[in-house]
Scaffold this motif. Structure first.
Motif, PDB file in Angstrom:
ATOM      1  N   ASN A 119      18.722  33.053 -21.792  1.00 28.65           N
ATOM      2  CA  ASN A 119      18.360  34.458 -21.998  1.00 28.65           C
ATOM      3  C   ASN A 119      18.446  35.242 -20.703  1.00 28.65           C
ATOM      4  O   ASN A 119      18.919  36.386 -20.655  1.00 28.65           O
ATOM      5  N   SER A 120      17.974  34.613 -19.641  1.00 31.83           N
ATOM      6  CA  SER A 120      18.029  35.264 -18.323  1.00 31.83           C
ATOM      7  C   SER A 120      19.472  35.504 -17.905  1.00 31.83           C
ATOM      8  O   SER A 120      19.817  36.584 -17.392  1.00 31.83           O
ATOM      9  N   ARG A 121      20.332  34.512 -18.116  1.00 28.87           N
ATOM     10  CA  ARG A 121      21.748  34.664 -17.751  1.00 28.87           C
ATOM     11  C   ARG A 121      22.412  35.764 -18.567  1.00 28.87           C
ATOM     12  O   ARG A 121      23.234  36.532 -18.048  1.00 28.87           O
ATOM     13  N   ILE A 122      22.056  35.835 -19.853  1.00 23.32           N
ATOM     14  CA  ILE A 122      22.668  36.852 -20.699  1.00 23.32           C
ATOM     15  C   ILE A 122      22.249  38.257 -20.264  1.00 23.32           C
ATOM     16  O   ILE A 122      23.040  39.202 -20.300  1.00 23.32           O
ATOM     17  N   LYS A 123      20.990  38.400 -19.842  1.00 19.81           N
ATOM     18  CA  LYS A 123      20.542  39.714 -19.368  1.00 19.81           C
ATOM     19  C   LYS A 123      21.345  40.163 -18.154  1.00 19.81           C
ATOM     20  O   LYS A 123      21.675  41.342 -18.014  1.00 19.81           O
ATOM     21  N   ASN A 124      21.655  39.205 -17.274  1.00 15.31           N
ATOM     22  CA  ASN A 124      22.504  39.540 -16.127  1.00 15.31           C
ATOM     23  C   ASN A 124      23.897  39.960 -16.583  1.00 15.31           C
ATOM     24  O   ASN A 124      24.499  40.889 -16.020  1.00 15.31           O
ATOM     25  N   LEU A 125      24.407  39.269 -17.610  1.00 16.19           N
ATOM     26  CA  LEU A 125      25.730  39.627 -18.142  1.00 16.19           C
ATOM     27  C   LEU A 125      25.697  40.995 -18.796  1.00 16.19           C
ATOM     28  O   LEU A 125      26.691  41.724 -18.786  1.00 16.19           O
ATOM     29  N   CYS A 126      24.575  41.342 -19.419  1.00  9.75           N
ATOM     30  CA  CYS A 126      24.458  42.661 -20.038  1.00  9.75           C
ATOM     31  C   CYS A 126      24.607  43.764 -19.001  1.00  9.75           C
ATOM     32  O   CYS A 126      25.198  44.816 -19.272  1.00  9.75           O
ATOM     33  N   ASP A 127      24.063  43.531 -17.806  1.00 10.69           N
ATOM     34  CA  ASP A 127      24.254  44.505 -16.726  1.00 10.69           C
ATOM     35  C   ASP A 127      25.734  44.660 -16.406  1.00 10.69           C
ATOM     36  O   ASP A 127      26.237  45.768 -16.214  1.00 10.69           O
ATOM     37  N   GLY A 128      26.430  43.526 -16.360  1.00 14.78           N
ATOM     38  CA  GLY A 128      27.875  43.572 -16.123  1.00 14.78           C
ATOM     39  C   GLY A 128      28.602  44.262 -17.259  1.00 14.78           C
ATOM     40  O   GLY A 128      29.588  44.984 -17.051  1.00 14.78           O
ATOM     41  N   HIS A 129      28.097  44.073 -18.483  1.00 20.25           N
ATOM     42  CA  HIS A 129      28.707  44.721 -19.645  1.00 20.25           C
ATOM     43  C   HIS A 129      28.606  46.237 -19.536  1.00 20.25           C
ATOM     44  O   HIS A 129      29.571  46.965 -19.820  1.00 20.25           O
ATOM     45  N   GLN A 130      27.450  46.731 -19.115  1.00 17.46           N
ATOM     46  CA  GLN A 130      27.285  48.170 -18.940  1.00 17.46           C
ATOM     47  C   GLN A 130      28.256  48.708 -17.894  1.00 17.46           C
ATOM     48  O   GLN A 130      28.827  49.775 -18.040  1.00 17.46           O
ATOM     49  N   ARG A 131      28.431  47.926 -16.825  1.00 20.63           N
ATOM     50  CA  ARG A 131      29.320  48.347 -15.742  1.00 20.63           C
ATOM     51  C   ARG A 131      30.782  48.379 -16.185  1.00 20.63           C
ATOM     52  O   ARG A 131      31.570  49.197 -15.704  1.00 20.63           O
ATOM     53  N   LEU A 132      31.143  47.503 -17.124  1.00 21.22           N
ATOM     54  CA  LEU A 132      32.544  47.386 -17.540  1.00 21.22           C
ATOM     55  C   LEU A 132      32.865  48.163 -18.806  1.00 21.22           C
ATOM     56  O   LEU A 132      34.009  48.124 -19.271  1.00 21.22           O
ATOM     57  N   ARG A 133      31.866  48.825 -19.368  1.00 22.30           N
ATOM     58  CA  ARG A 133      32.078  49.460 -20.669  1.00 22.30           C
ATOM     59  C   ARG A 133      33.214  50.469 -20.661  1.00 22.30           C
ATOM     60  O   ARG A 133      33.928  50.628 -21.640  1.00 22.30           O
ATOM     61  N   HIS A 134      33.392  51.179 -19.542  1.00 24.33           N
ATOM     62  CA  HIS A 134      34.473  52.169 -19.486  1.00 24.33           C
ATOM     63  C   HIS A 134      35.832  51.501 -19.630  1.00 24.33           C
ATOM     64  O   HIS A 134      36.758  52.061 -20.219  1.00 24.33           O
ATOM     65  N   LYS A 135      35.969  50.277 -19.106  1.00 25.06           N
ATOM     66  CA  LYS A 135      37.242  49.556 -19.246  1.00 25.06           C
ATOM     67  C   LYS A 135      37.455  49.109 -20.689  1.00 25.06           C
ATOM     68  O   LYS A 135      38.557  49.206 -21.219  1.00 25.06           O
ATOM     69  N   PHE A 136      36.371  48.625 -21.303  1.00 23.04           N
ATOM     70  CA  PHE A 136      36.495  48.191 -22.701  1.00 23.04           C
ATOM     71  C   PHE A 136      36.822  49.373 -23.601  1.00 23.04           C
ATOM     72  O   PHE A 136      37.645  49.288 -24.501  1.00 23.04           O
ATOM     73  N   SER A 137      36.172  50.492 -23.319  1.00 21.83           N
ATOM     74  CA  SER A 137      36.415  51.689 -24.116  1.00 21.83           C
ATOM     75  C   SER A 137      37.859  52.136 -23.998  1.00 21.83           C
ATOM     76  O   SER A 137      38.503  52.505 -24.966  1.00 21.83           O
ATOM     77  N   LYS A 138      38.369  52.052 -22.778  1.00 21.64           N
ATOM     78  CA  LYS A 138      39.766  52.441 -22.549  1.00 21.64           C
ATOM     79  C   LYS A 138      40.717  51.536 -23.319  1.00 21.64           C
ATOM     80  O   LYS A 138      41.684  51.994 -23.919  1.00 21.64           O
ATOM     81  N   ALA A 139      40.432  50.224 -23.314  1.00 25.92           N
ATOM     82  CA  ALA A 139      41.290  49.285 -24.031  1.00 25.92           C
ATOM     83  C   ALA A 139      41.245  49.534 -25.533  1.00 25.92           C
ATOM     84  O   ALA A 139      42.252  49.437 -26.231  1.00 25.92           O
ATOM     85  N   GLU A 140      40.045  49.903 -26.035  1.00 23.01           N
ATOM     86  CA  GLU A 140      39.918  50.167 -27.463  1.00 23.01           C
ATOM     87  C   GLU A 140      40.631  51.442 -27.870  1.00 23.01           C
ATOM     88  O   GLU A 140      41.138  51.571 -28.972  1.00 23.01           O
TER      89      GLU A 140
END
Length: 896
Positions: A119-140
């Motif tokens: 759970n702790s590791r996933i929370k750290n990944l969620c922070d990375g997810h927020q940071r990368l969301r603009h890239k994912f949005s662009k790809a979509e």
């Protein structure tokens, strides 16, 4: 692949919360948190997978997420493993339970600790997810996305337009819209065509747009498809280009680089004094309309704007701004839906009565949407009208469109995926069976390299062939090839889920089997040097698929009962003849395959396993091959077979006449049955199936080996039957009379089936037959083929008919015949074909490309291959010798 791994884990977490979380409540909130966070990120995973190759930051993020998914799956499976232990009875069992209780407590706390860490590791990944969301949005958004102010537009695929003939009543609709365009006020008007997707809005508007009178009425016509472009800038450029094709006017430099504001001003200026018609197709949102409307001038030339949309708010709002009209499209009424459905599905012919109920159900699911009706009709139009099961599968796959498939087994869904891969040419058919089923398939070497490379990089699967190849230290799916002689020192198999072993040496195989593989789901040891059932396998309780096919295993231990998740047990071509009664406790077993072949004087004998009382408990069984029904319990077993209502393949050996009634009653309950093989206890024992009142409606393949007093009265009613093999029937009456009207039959093999002297294939009989084999007709002297019989026959085999000295009269009518095989036939007949000359028989088959004649010899076959195209050029015939296993007598194939 990260998307697949995460979605699989989400399903596993859901199942865990529903079924096992009560065993450690302390971690319930932690597990729910893990699932929630994974669900939040799963929406971006498809975009992440597409960016993985080109963006190192995304690649690392995906890698970490994949690793977390794997670790979480391992933690859940290891905990379930402890719960599956059998503690036994008595004092030793009590001691074992106490010991296991202590171990389980430790494991419980260890699992909770692991989940908390995850759970702790996933929370750290969620922070990375927020940071990368603009890239994912662009790809979509798609390839046209840019970072300018016009990035509001979502990317959608082009709409699938209907043909005008697929819209019932289109002329009246077209007339109404046309009148609204050319009549009325001189002020610009918006006409909104609104309705749910699939009603044919685009098709209707296009018919009006292309009408010559409409084109002549407007000076400029422009069509803008909102689903074809990802941003407003490109849409405005498109409008501008369509205008300048019509209006000859000076164009300022730099139009291609203009910003949105200046593009709107330019378009507005070009259209200011012009009567224009602009169609805005597939407009979904009000902001899409807002982005374009200011480019369209409010002149007094009678201009019109058509909007097609599913959004009723947009339709009415746009019409209020520009005094306009709303044209609401409605679903088709039942009568018109049925008319369109029959036109597309049956090419205008009425629906066959036996399909009416199924078609009406499917049509109701279409809810009057022309696009839905046309789409499903395209699928149904390829189906055989006599194979009701194919139509039923389509029916059961509809819980609306683009939804989870219900009413199908996992195998049927897998078949759909397989056919989809074939249709997309991602895999190729290498060879087919006589009834059209795929026997072998292959993929292109280049595609295989991509698949194996990506599987290795992402830790999904590994092929072990070369010792020096660098591999990950933890492997989840492993295929070991014979060229690999040693495992790497750093390889751990504790996380292994699937293991395939091919051609391994015994010492290496034993070393692998001694490894810790407690999480294994799949074990396939095809033709391995194995003589006994490995005891440790029974402890791998996650196993779902277990195959020792082609090994020398001869017994199955009662400890197999531990494999409560087992779905497939494949013991084909082993020495197993009996199964422990404990196997009937494996409630999830779906495929039970236990049989082998043995060659006896040019023919094959089959051996299965002894039938046991209690087999009716295996109610998930779909495939059961082969049970031997010649002992005292056989009658009870025949009755129990009726409880296996999921069976689609059933094979029985050594059936006795007195058990025929019970078997018939059971078969009548097996409505999903596709293939059945029945062999009597010996060739003179009668197979009595006359008590079968209602045969399985979807039966495709039937093999009967034994004496028949007469052909079963229900056999001609099998409209789905593709393949029929009869052996040693010894009928007094001509079987062709009953068989010739089977509508789907493509493969017919008859061995010692008829004791008459003449066979006649009537005109219009056997309309789809492709393969025909006649073998051991001891009294047969004449075969007649009337013109129009067997119009699609491609292969004809005649063998061991010692009184037949001439080819079938009328064989020249078989214009599609490609192969003619004549084996162990009178010398007079063979000489006519080999030596040719002026003989009529020789010239009757002049159109057949390949003819084979031969005799069995002690050392094998002596075959004469006659290439007619070569012979016509004056070349000599070539003789070859073939091994005894190259050609099999008719009826040698099995149901699987």
């Amino acid at each position: 692949m990260a998307e697949a791994a995460v979605n699989f884990l989400i399903g596993k977490l859901t199942n865990f919360l529903n079924n096992e979380v009560q065993l450690f409540r302390d971690a319930e909130e932690e597990v729910r948190s893990v699932r929630k966070q994974l669900e939040c990120m799963s929406a971006s995973l498809r975009a992440a997978d597409s960016l993985e190759e080109s963006d190192e930051e995304v690649k690392e993020w995906v890698k970490q997420l994949r690793e977390i998914a794997y670790v979480t799956e391992d933690a859940l499976d290891e905990f379930k493993l402890l719960l599956a232990h059998d503690h036994g009875v008595g004092f030793s069992g009590l001691f074992c339970r106490i010991s296991c209780c202590v171990k389980n407590m430790k494991a419980r706390y260890r699992t909770i600790s692991q989940i908390q860490s995850i759970n702790s590791r996933i929370k750290n990944l969620c922070d990375g997810h927020q940071r990368l969301r603009h890239k994912f949005s662009k790809a979509e958004q798609g390839p046209g996305f840019n970072n300018s102010d016009n990035t509001w537009h979502e990317h959608r695929g082009n709409a699938f337009p209907l043909d005008k003939n697929e819209l019932v009543g289109i002329e009246e609709q077209k007339k109404q819209l046309g009148a609204w365009l050319v009549e009325g006020t001189s002020r610009p008007q918006v006409i909104s065509v609104v309705g749910m997707g699939g009603l044919g809005k685009t098709t209707l508007v296009n018919e009006v747009y292309q009408d010559p009178d409409v084109k002549k009425h407007f000076r400029v016509c422009a069509w803008i498809n909102f689903s074809s472009s990802p941003n407003i800038g490109e849409l405005l450029q498109d409008i501008h280009q369509q205008i300048v094709r019509v209006i000859e006017q000076w164009i300022p430099c730099g139009v291609d680089t203009m910003n949105i504001y200046w593009l709107k001003m330019l378009i507005k200026d070009l259209l200011q004094g012009v009567r224009y018609l602009v169609v805005l197709d597939d407009t979904r949102r009000i902001d899409e309309w807002d982005a374009v409307k200011h480019a369209l001038p409010n002149n007094i030339c009678g201009s019109r704007i058509i909007i097609t949309t599913r959004n009723y708010d947009l339709a009415y709002a746009s019409c209020q701004e520009f005094e306009g009209k709303v044209y609401k499209m409605e679903p088709l009424p039942v009568e018109q839906s049925w008319k369109l459905f029959c036109t597309k599905t049956f090419q205008g012919i009425s629906c066959p009565p036996h399909l009416e109920e199924t078609c009406e159900f499917i049509l109701r699911k279409c809810e009057g949407l022309p696009l839905a009706i046309v789409a499903i009709s395209g699928v149904l139009a390829t189906k055989d009208k006599y194979k009701i099961d194919e139509w039923e599968l389509v029916r059961h796959s509809l819980e609306g469109f683009v939804e989870e498939k219900e009413g199908k087994t996992l195998e049927e869904v897998a078949k759909d995926y397989f056919m989809e891969l074939l249709n997309r040419s991602l895999i190729e058919v290498a060879s087919k069976r006589s009834d059209g089923r795929v026997k072998y398939c292959r993929i292109h070497d280049f595609l295989r390299d991509i698949v194996t490379s990506k599987s290795t990089d992402q830790g999904f699967a590994e092929i072990g062939k070369e010792e020096n190849h660098e591999r990950p230290n933890k492997v989840r799916r492993l295929s070991l090839q014979k060229t690999l002689q040693a495992l790497q020192q750093n390889w751990s198999l504790s996380q292994l889920r699937s293991l395939y072993m091919f051609g391994m040496e015994r010492s290496f195989m034993n070393k692998v089997l001694a490894s810790d593989m407690k999480l294994l789901n799949v074990l396939d040891m095809l033709a391995a040097p194995l003589k006994r059932f490995p005891a440790q396998v029974a402890d791998w309780c996650h196993l779902r698929y277990l195959s020792f096919r082609g090994t020398e295993v001869s017994t199955v231990p009662s400890s197999i009962v531990k494999l409560q998740n087992l779905e497939t047990l494949d013991l084909k071509h082993t020495n197993v003849t009996e199964l422990p009664v404990d196997i009937f406790k494996l409630q999830r077993l779906r495929h039970l395959l236990v049989y082998r072949y043995k060659t006896v004087r040019y023919s094959w004998s089959k051996f299965g396993f002894k039938a046991l009382r209690g087999i009716g408990a295996l109610q998930s069984l779909q495939k059961l091959c082969y049970i031997e029904a010649d002992d005292a319990s056989s009658r009870s077993v025949m009755r129990e077979l009726g409880m296996l209502t999921q069976l689609d393949r059933l094979a029985i050996l050594k059936l006795r006449k007195e058990d025929g009634r019970d078997l018939s009653l059971s078969i009548s309950k097996l409505t999903r049955l596709r293939a059945i093989s029945i062999a009597s206890v010996d060739e003179d024992e009668i197979i009595d199936l006359h008590h079968l009142s209602s045969p399985p409606p979807f039966l495709e393949r039937m093999y009967l080996h034994g004496r028949l007093g007469a052909l079963p009265h229900w056999l001609p009613s099998l409209s789905s039957l593709l393949k029929l093999h009869l052996r040693y029937s010894r009928l007094k009456d001509d079987p062709l009379v009953s068989l010739q009207n089977l509508p789907s039959l493509v493969d017919l093999k008859l061995l010692q089936v008829y004791e008459g002297s003449t066979l006649c294939f009537k005109a219009k009989g056997f309309k789809k037959l492709s393969i025909l084999s006649l073998d051991l007709f001891n009294k047969l002297r004449c075969v007649e083929v009337e013109k129009g019989a067997m119009p699609f026959l491609e292969k004809l085999v005649i063998q061991r008919c010692e009184l037949l000295e001439n080819l079938p009269s009328g064989i020249e009518h078989l214009t599609k015949l490609k192969v003619l095989e004549i084996f162990d036939m009178p010398d007079e007949l063979v000489k006519k074909l080999v030596h040719g000359g002026q003989d009529d028989d020789y010239h009757k088959v002049a159109h057949v490309p390949e003819i084979r004649c031969g005799y069995r010899r002690d050392e094998g076959w002596d075959i004469q291959l006659i290439d007619r195209s070569v012979q016509r050029d004056g070349a000599t015939t070539q003789g070859t010798s073939m091994g005894s296993n190259e050609l099999l007598p008719c009826g040698s194939e099995c149901t699987t």
